[in-house]
Design an enzyme around this catalytic site. Structure first.
Site, PDB file in Angstrom:
ATOM      1  N   ASP A 132       0.856  -1.188   0.000  1.00 36.57           N
ATOM      2  CA  ASP A 132       0.000   0.000   0.000  1.00 36.57           C
ATOM      3  C   ASP A 132       0.894   1.242   0.000  1.00 36.57           C
ATOM      4  OD1 ASP A 132      -3.219   0.500   1.136  1.00 36.57           O
ATOM      5  OD2 ASP A 132      -1.821   2.186   1.008  1.00 36.57           O
ATOM      6  N   THR A 171     -16.322  -2.189  -9.201  1.00 34.12           N
ATOM      7  CA  THR A 171     -17.491  -1.490  -8.663  1.00 34.12           C
ATOM      8  C   THR A 171     -18.676  -1.609  -9.622  1.00 34.12           C
ATOM      9  OG1 THR A 171     -18.316   0.761  -8.321  1.00 34.12           O
ATOM     10  CG2 THR A 171     -16.379   0.580  -9.653  1.00 34.12           C
ATOM     11  N   ASP A 172     -19.885  -1.444  -9.086  1.00 34.65           N
ATOM     12  CA  ASP A 172     -21.072  -1.419  -9.952  1.00 34.65           C
ATOM     13  C   ASP A 172     -21.147  -0.115 -10.750  1.00 34.65           C
ATOM     14  OD1 ASP A 172     -21.726   0.314  -7.861  1.00 34.65           O
ATOM     15  OD2 ASP A 172     -23.624  -0.663  -7.360  1.00 34.65           O
ATOM     16  N   GLU A 173     -20.296   0.882 -10.382  1.00 36.43           N
ATOM     17  CA  GLU A 173     -20.392   2.190 -11.037  1.00 36.43           C
ATOM     18  C   GLU A 173     -19.962   2.131 -12.505  1.00 36.43           C
ATOM     19  OE1 GLU A 173     -19.157   5.500  -8.580  1.00 36.43           O
ATOM     20  OE2 GLU A 173     -19.508   4.324  -6.772  1.00 36.43           O
ATOM     21  N   TYR A 231     -13.805   8.485 -12.008  1.00 31.81           N
ATOM     22  CA  TYR A 231     -13.556   7.292 -11.187  1.00 31.81           C
ATOM     23  C   TYR A 231     -14.070   6.039 -11.887  1.00 31.81           C
ATOM     24  CZ  TYR A 231     -14.546   3.686  -7.683  1.00 31.81           C
ATOM     25  OH  TYR A 231     -14.662   2.493  -7.020  1.00 31.81           O
ATOM     26  N   LYS A 264     -12.086   2.721 -13.457  1.00 33.02           N
ATOM     27  CA  LYS A 264     -12.344   1.337 -13.014  1.00 33.02           C
ATOM     28  C   LYS A 264     -12.789   0.483 -14.211  1.00 33.02           C
ATOM     29  CE  LYS A 264     -12.147  -0.154  -9.390  1.00 33.02           C
ATOM     30  NZ  LYS A 264     -11.035  -0.724  -8.580  1.00 33.02           N
ATOM     31  N   LYS A 266     -16.778   9.516   2.428  1.00 40.03           N
ATOM     32  CA  LYS A 266     -17.928   8.895   1.760  1.00 40.03           C
ATOM     33  C   LYS A 266     -19.155   9.163   2.623  1.00 40.03           C
ATOM     34  CE  LYS A 266     -14.960   7.095  -1.145  1.00 40.03           C
ATOM     35  NZ  LYS A 266     -14.266   5.838  -1.009  1.00 40.03           N
ATOM     36  N   PRO A 271     -24.082  17.407   4.428  1.00 38.64           N
ATOM     37  CA  PRO A 271     -24.341  17.980   3.094  1.00 38.64           C
ATOM     38  C   PRO A 271     -24.970  16.959   2.133  1.00 38.64           C
ATOM     39  CG  PRO A 271     -22.001  17.460   3.329  1.00 38.64           C
ATOM     40  CD  PRO A 271     -22.648  17.051   4.615  1.00 38.64           C
TER      41      PRO A 271
HETATM   42  P1  NAD Z   1      -9.826   3.313  -0.091  1.00 35.45           P
HETATM   43  O1  NAD Z   1      -9.676   4.616  -0.790  1.00 35.45           O
HETATM   44  O2  NAD Z   1     -10.324   3.281   1.300  1.00 35.45           O
HETATM   45  O3  NAD Z   1      -8.423   2.537  -0.088  1.00 35.45           O
HETATM   46  C1  NAD Z   1      -7.574   2.508  -1.201  1.00 35.45           C
HETATM   47  C2  NAD Z   1      -6.193   2.061  -0.721  1.00 35.45           C
HETATM   48  O4  NAD Z   1      -5.341   1.986  -1.871  1.00 35.45           O
HETATM   49  C3  NAD Z   1      -5.542   3.034   0.274  1.00 35.45           C
HETATM   50  O5  NAD Z   1      -4.997   2.312   1.350  1.00 35.45           O
HETATM   51  C4  NAD Z   1      -4.454   3.705  -0.558  1.00 35.45           C
HETATM   52  O6  NAD Z   1      -3.326   4.096   0.237  1.00 35.45           O
HETATM   53  C5  NAD Z   1      -4.099   2.604  -1.535  1.00 35.45           C
HETATM   54  N1  NAD Z   1      -3.499   3.129  -2.785  1.00 35.45           N
HETATM   55  C6  NAD Z   1      -3.966   4.155  -3.545  1.00 35.45           C
HETATM   56  N2  NAD Z   1      -3.125   4.350  -4.587  1.00 35.45           N
HETATM   57  C7  NAD Z   1      -2.140   3.421  -4.477  1.00 35.45           C
HETATM   58  C8  NAD Z   1      -1.001   3.103  -5.269  1.00 35.45           C
HETATM   59  N3  NAD Z   1      -0.693   3.789  -6.388  1.00 35.45           N
HETATM   60  N4  NAD Z   1      -0.217   2.071  -4.875  1.00 35.45           N
HETATM   61  C9  NAD Z   1      -0.504   1.373  -3.743  1.00 35.45           C
HETATM   62  N5  NAD Z   1      -1.551   1.642  -2.953  1.00 35.45           N
HETATM   63  C10 NAD Z   1      -2.371   2.649  -3.326  1.00 35.45           C
HETATM   64  O7  NAD Z   1     -10.739   2.434  -1.054  1.00 35.45           O
HETATM   65  P2  NAD Z   1     -11.815   1.312  -0.709  1.00 35.45           P
HETATM   66  O8  NAD Z   1     -13.119   1.956  -0.496  1.00 35.45           O
HETATM   67  O9  NAD Z   1     -11.239   0.413   0.327  1.00 35.45           O
HETATM   68  O10 NAD Z   1     -11.880   0.566  -2.111  1.00 35.45           O
HETATM   69  C11 NAD Z   1     -11.028  -0.551  -2.382  1.00 35.45           C
HETATM   70  C12 NAD Z   1     -11.343  -1.086  -3.764  1.00 35.45           C
HETATM   71  O11 NAD Z   1     -12.710  -1.478  -3.814  1.00 35.45           O
HETATM   72  C13 NAD Z   1     -11.161  -0.065  -4.882  1.00 35.45           C
HETATM   73  O12 NAD Z   1     -10.602  -0.725  -5.977  1.00 35.45           O
HETATM   74  C14 NAD Z   1     -12.577   0.402  -5.195  1.00 35.45           C
HETATM   75  O13 NAD Z   1     -12.690   0.792  -6.539  1.00 35.45           O
HETATM   76  C15 NAD Z   1     -13.349  -0.877  -4.927  1.00 35.45           C
HETATM   77  N6  NAD Z   1     -14.756  -0.687  -4.532  1.00 35.45           N
HETATM   78  C16 NAD Z   1     -15.068   0.148  -3.503  1.00 35.45           C
HETATM   79  C17 NAD Z   1     -16.394   0.274  -3.107  1.00 35.45           C
HETATM   80  C18 NAD Z   1     -16.771   1.159  -1.945  1.00 35.45           C
HETATM   81  O14 NAD Z   1     -17.977   1.336  -1.690  1.00 35.45           O
HETATM   82  N7  NAD Z   1     -15.827   1.707  -1.190  1.00 35.45           N
HETATM   83  C19 NAD Z   1     -17.398  -0.424  -3.773  1.00 35.45           C
HETATM   84  C20 NAD Z   1     -17.031  -1.282  -4.825  1.00 35.45           C
HETATM   85  C21 NAD Z   1     -15.701  -1.405  -5.197  1.00 35.45           C
HETATM   86  P1  TYD Z   2     -20.238   8.287  -2.003  1.00 32.82           P
HETATM   87  O1  TYD Z   2     -20.261   7.811  -0.590  1.00 32.82           O
HETATM   88  O2  TYD Z   2     -19.232   9.329  -2.403  1.00 32.82           O
HETATM   89  O3  TYD Z   2     -20.143   6.997  -2.922  1.00 32.82           O
HETATM   90  P2  TYD Z   2     -20.372   6.856  -4.544  1.00 32.82           P
HETATM   91  O4  TYD Z   2     -20.318   8.196  -5.161  1.00 32.82           O
HETATM   92  O5  TYD Z   2     -19.224   5.997  -4.927  1.00 32.82           O
HETATM   93  O6  TYD Z   2     -21.709   6.179  -4.681  1.00 32.82           O
HETATM   94  O7  TYD Z   2     -21.672   8.860  -2.335  1.00 32.82           O
HETATM   95  C1  TYD Z   2     -22.826   8.062  -2.134  1.00 32.82           C
HETATM   96  C2  TYD Z   2     -24.021   8.914  -2.492  1.00 32.82           C
HETATM   97  O8  TYD Z   2     -24.134   9.965  -1.537  1.00 32.82           O
HETATM   98  C3  TYD Z   2     -23.906   9.579  -3.835  1.00 32.82           C
HETATM   99  O9  TYD Z   2     -25.195   9.609  -4.457  1.00 32.82           O
HETATM  100  C4  TYD Z   2     -23.458  10.995  -3.516  1.00 32.82           C
HETATM  101  C5  TYD Z   2     -24.091  11.239  -2.149  1.00 32.82           C
HETATM  102  N1  TYD Z   2     -23.351  12.138  -1.254  1.00 32.82           N
HETATM  103  C6  TYD Z   2     -23.995  13.226  -0.660  1.00 32.82           C
HETATM  104  O10 TYD Z   2     -25.197  13.489  -0.894  1.00 32.82           O
HETATM  105  N2  TYD Z   2     -23.267  14.019   0.184  1.00 32.82           N
HETATM  106  C7  TYD Z   2     -21.957  13.799   0.454  1.00 32.82           C
HETATM  107  O11 TYD Z   2     -21.332  14.572   1.219  1.00 32.82           O
HETATM  108  C8  TYD Z   2     -21.314  12.671  -0.151  1.00 32.82           C
HETATM  109  C9  TYD Z   2     -19.861  12.370   0.125  1.00 32.82           C
HETATM  110  C10 TYD Z   2     -22.061  11.863  -0.989  1.00 32.82           C
END
Ligand code: NAD
Ligand code: TYD
Length: 333
Positions: free
Chosen positions: A33, A122-124, A148, A152, A187, A203
């Site tokens: 990481d 991700t589903d995005e 983003y 992905k 988030k 917000p």
């Molecule tokens: P996060 O931002 O919390 O963690 C990302 C980690 O990657 C961090 O520890 C960061 O230091 C590390 N990182 C970033 N750039 C790097 C690099 N160049 N080299 C090495 N390490 C690096 O993210 P998360 O929410 O834990 O997401 C993890 C994975 O899951 C991602 O690939 C994301 O696209 C995917 N994902 C996330 C969600 C969600 O809801 N959070 C949903 C579906 C998929």
């Molecule tokens: P987020 O947690 O950033 O995840 P993603 O964009 O990957 O789905 O956002 C979740 C939803 O919440 C998205 O519709 C944007 C909204 N949102 C707010 O309304 N206010 C906020 O401050 C943030 C961070 C997100």
């Protein structure tokens, strides 16, 4: 088995490392990481003394480091990414570098040494649904709409291209929005919980009628486990929480859990290009892997709120330094 977990100091990665060491105590887990703003060694402090676990600070774009690490493991589980949509709107370049080029570096290494690769997506990547559209499945056409999700999507295409071109042993999971412990407070769920704990407003973007499907991070980790043990090489699996909810209704649940009232809601400008609805149909994972999510949204949110109440120092450290600069840029305050 020996696993290389990229991004293991982030939200989902650290939960996965903890999950794996608990359930497979004979396995070895190496985490790489870069410790960006989202990566935090504190997220792994409870496993740092485990002799089966090792942490390496480094960038997934560093060829020499990545080749040396991949050579020495059986499986790569790839979480490392820039993960926040709002940041991708401000600086897409960082997303292309890590999410696309970093994934390609890892794929080159797994191809070279004939290793197994699981890609966390991700589903995005599927774009946005209207309220009446059917949920995303593994065959839904890609239509990413934020920098983003575009980065992905590009990484998913590369993973499939390595399977088709080089027969690299890959699997992919496309998962809906995760929540749970160690979620960086940028988030919506951790931001809103921590703001409410601090007595600040939350917000809500636009009209708050956007829909997300929320999955507890433990259910996601179990889904990845099932794919690693039962998934078919070359296949994609959609994982979801079966918990579609509008942002506004989610906000009201958090407000109620924290004993506040709706005067804490602040409607702010909408996110540019804001996707209206995401929803996942996980029939394939249910049928082929016998996986389904086990944690209901109400149960998961209650546990998550409790976790944030008990980890306010962790939150304060996350919300200092670079975080303040980001919010100044984001909201001009
Ligand atoms: P996060 O931002 O919390 O963690 C990302 C980690 O990657 C961090 O520890 C960061 O230091 C590390 N990182 C970033 N750039 C790097 C690099 N160049 N080299 C090495 N390490 C690096 O993210 P998360 O929410 O834990 O997401 C993890 C994975 O899951 C991602 O690939 C994301 O696209 C995917 N994902 C996330 C969600 C969600 O809801 N959070 C949903 C579906 C998929
Ligand atoms: P987020 O947690 O950033 O995840 P993603 O964009 O990957 O789905 O956002 C979740 C939803 O919440 C998205 O519709 C944007 C909204 N949102 C707010 O309304 N206010 C906020 O401050 C943030 C961070 C997100």
């Amino acid at each position: 088995m020996k696993l290389l977990v990229t991004g293991g100091a982030g939200f989902i990665g650290s939960n996965f490392v903890r999950y794996w060491l608990k359930n497979y105590p004979m396995d070895v887990v190496v985490t790489v990481d870069a410790l960006t703003y989202a990566g935090n060694l504190e997220n792994l402090s409870d496993v740092s003394d485990n002799p089966q676990y090792k942490f390496v600070r480094g960038d997934i774009c560093d060829r020499e480091l990545i080749f040396s690490l991949v050579k020495d493991v059986d499986v790569v589980v790839h979480f490392a990414a820039e993960s926040h949509v709002d940041r991708s709107i401000l600086d897409p370049g960082a997303f292309v570098r890590t999410n696309v080029m970093g994934t390609q570096m890892l794929l080159d290494a797994v191809k070279e040494y004939g290793k197994r690769f699981h890609h966390i997506s991700t589903d995005e990547v599927f774009g946005a649904l209207s309220p009446t559209d059917p949920s995303f499945t593994e065959t839904t056409k890609y239509d990413p709409r934020s920098p983003y999700s575009a980065s992905k999507a590009a990484s998913d295409h590369l993973v499939r291209a390595y399977f088709h071109t080089y027969r690299t042993a890959v699997t992919i999971s496309n998962c809906s929005n995760n929540y749970g412990p160690y979620h960086f407070p940028e988030k919506i769920i951790p931001l809103f919980i921590t703001n409410l704990l601090e007595g600040k407003k939350v917000p809500v973007y636009g009209d708050g009628q956007q829909v997300r499907d929320w999955i507890h991070v433990e259910d996601h980790c179990r889904g990845i486990d099932f794919i690693l043990h039962k998934g078919r090489i070359g296949e994609t699996y959609c994982l979801g929480g079966d918990n579609e909810i509008t942002n506004l209704d989610l906000t009201k649940k958090l407000i109620s859990l924290l004993g506040k009232d709706e005067s804490f809601i602040e409607y702010v400008a909408d996110r540019p290009g804001h996707d209206r609805r995401y929803a996942i149909d996980f029939t394939k994972a249910r049928q082929d892997l016998e996986w389904e999510p086990l944690i209901t949204l109400d149960e998961g949110l209650e546990k998550t709120v409790q976790w944030y109440i008990e980890h306010q120092e962790w939150v304060n450290r996350c919300k200092s330094g670079e975080y303040k600069e980001f919010y100044a840029q984001q909201y001009g305050r």
